[in-house]
Design a protein around this motif. Structure first.
Motif, PDB file in Angstrom:
ATOM      1  N   ASP A 171      10.557  -1.098   7.239  1.00 32.26           N
ATOM      2  CA  ASP A 171      10.765  -0.115   6.183  1.00 32.26           C
ATOM      3  C   ASP A 171       9.496   0.727   6.010  1.00 32.26           C
ATOM      4  O   ASP A 171       8.408   0.169   5.833  1.00 32.26           O
ATOM      5  N   PRO A 172       9.601   2.054   6.065  1.00 35.05           N
ATOM      6  CA  PRO A 172       8.421   2.892   5.838  1.00 35.05           C
ATOM      7  C   PRO A 172       7.713   2.576   4.527  1.00 35.05           C
ATOM      8  O   PRO A 172       6.485   2.697   4.436  1.00 35.05           O
ATOM      9  N   GLU A 173       8.458   2.160   3.522  1.00 33.02           N
ATOM     10  CA  GLU A 173       7.832   1.825   2.244  1.00 33.02           C
ATOM     11  C   GLU A 173       6.936   0.602   2.352  1.00 33.02           C
ATOM     12  O   GLU A 173       5.997   0.430   1.572  1.00 33.02           O
ATOM     13  N   ASP A 174       7.212  -0.258   3.332  1.00 31.94           N
ATOM     14  CA  ASP A 174       6.329  -1.404   3.558  1.00 31.94           C
ATOM     15  C   ASP A 174       5.003  -0.951   4.156  1.00 31.94           C
ATOM     16  O   ASP A 174       3.962  -1.575   3.928  1.00 31.94           O
ATOM     17  N   VAL A 175       5.041   0.123   4.941  1.00 32.22           N
ATOM     18  CA  VAL A 175       3.798   0.699   5.466  1.00 32.22           C
ATOM     19  C   VAL A 175       2.981   1.277   4.312  1.00 32.22           C
ATOM     20  O   VAL A 175       1.764   1.088   4.236  1.00 32.22           O
ATOM     21  N   VAL A 176       3.660   1.968   3.414  1.00 28.19           N
ATOM     22  CA  VAL A 176       2.989   2.516   2.234  1.00 28.19           C
ATOM     23  C   VAL A 176       2.378   1.398   1.400  1.00 28.19           C
ATOM     24  O   VAL A 176       1.235   1.495   0.938  1.00 28.19           O
ATOM     25  N   ALA A 177       3.120   0.318   1.212  1.00 24.70           N
ATOM     26  CA  ALA A 177       2.622  -0.810   0.425  1.00 24.70           C
ATOM     27  C   ALA A 177       1.386  -1.416   1.070  1.00 24.70           C
ATOM     28  O   ALA A 177       0.456  -1.856   0.367  1.00 24.70           O
ATOM     29  N   LEU A 178       1.347  -1.439   2.399  1.00 22.21           N
ATOM     30  CA  LEU A 178       0.185  -1.970   3.106  1.00 22.21           C
ATOM     31  C   LEU A 178      -1.043  -1.100   2.845  1.00 22.21           C
ATOM     32  O   LEU A 178      -2.151  -1.610   2.635  1.00 22.21           O
ATOM     33  N   ILE A 179      -0.838   0.209   2.855  1.00 21.85           N
ATOM     34  CA  ILE A 179      -1.931   1.133   2.557  1.00 21.85           C
ATOM     35  C   ILE A 179      -2.461   0.885   1.143  1.00 21.85           C
ATOM     36  O   ILE A 179      -3.672   0.829   0.911  1.00 21.85           O
ATOM     37  N   GLU A 180      -1.553   0.740   0.211  1.00 23.57           N
ATOM     38  CA  GLU A 180      -1.946   0.550  -1.185  1.00 23.57           C
ATOM     39  C   GLU A 180      -2.636  -0.789  -1.409  1.00 23.57           C
ATOM     40  O   GLU A 180      -3.458  -0.925  -2.326  1.00 23.57           O
TER      41      GLU A 180
END
Length: 229
Positions: A171-180
């Motif tokens: 999920d792209p949102e999991d990539v975002v969560a990793l960044i955060e």
């Protein structure tokens, strides 16, 4: 004329032509004083992984701890089991690499298993979370052992993670969560994908689009040893 590598002077050697010659010194563990950005390279052009690995080499040369986690690249029948980057990276202190990909490129080989591709990509994402958490606990503003005994890193390269997100394997949102979730001092590098990662908007410090103009693959040239693997 070059200076002996044991010389601790910070001045560059001046060669016979008057040009400054970079010094070569033993690699010793150190900590970066300006890491912490997020970089992303995407596009249909060649060179995204190559550029990231080169930047990792530069960082390792300064004594920083660098780790490459490869999504997707599990090999294909046309590529040898031994790849040049794996051989080279194992020779550099503080530079490590691991691969979690399933054999074949997702969507390009009929005999590849969809579920296995997705499972490997999710496992890679979980491994990335582990490294980010360990780095936060170990403090990336301090030196890490170059033998890899520390779990933390100064630079984490997630090769082809954007490709995995484009292909809906993660999920792209999991990539975002990793960044955060990453600690302030960790340099995070994301590569891959031919589709614009719009979900990264306002979340990365560097976004490069690598565009293909001409590629030898279009003329029937297969991957070559020493340039693609």
């Amino acid at each position: 004329m070059t200076r002996d590598s044991t010389d601790d002077s910070e001045e560059s050697t001046i060669g016979d032509t008057g040009d400054a010659v970079p010094d070569v010194k033993p690699i010793e563990l150190a900590a970066p004083d300006s890491f912490g950005l997020v970089q992303a390279w995407w596009g249909d052009g060649k060179g995204k992984t190559t550029a990231a690995l080169g930047m990792g080499l530069r960082a390792a040369g300064h004594g920083y701890r660098v780790h490459v986690l490869q999504f997707m690249k599990g090999g294909t029948p046309s590529v040898e089991g031994v790849r040049g980057e794996f051989n080279a990276i194992t020779q550099v202190p503080g530079y490590t690499i691991e691969n979690t990909g399933h054999v074949g490129w997702h969507g390009f080989m009929d005999d590849t298993d969809e579920d296995e591709h997705a499972a490997r990509a999710r496992a890679a994402l979980e491994r990335a979370r582990e490294i980010v958490t360990a780095t936060a606990e170990d403090d990336p503003t301090t030196p890490f052992d170059l033998d890899g005994s520390d779990d933390g890193v100064h630079m984490l390269i997630l090769d082809e993670v954007l490709y995995a997100a484009n292909r809906a394997l993660i999920d792209p949102e999991d990539v975002v969560a990793l960044i955060e979730a990453k600690p302030a001092g960790l340099e995070l590098v994301l590569t891959g994908g031919h589709e614009d990662p719009v979900y990264l908007e306002d979340r990365v410090d560097l976004l490069s689009h690598v565009e293909k103009q001409v590629h030898p693959l279009e003329a029937g040239q297969p991957a070559r040893k020493g340039t693609e693997f």
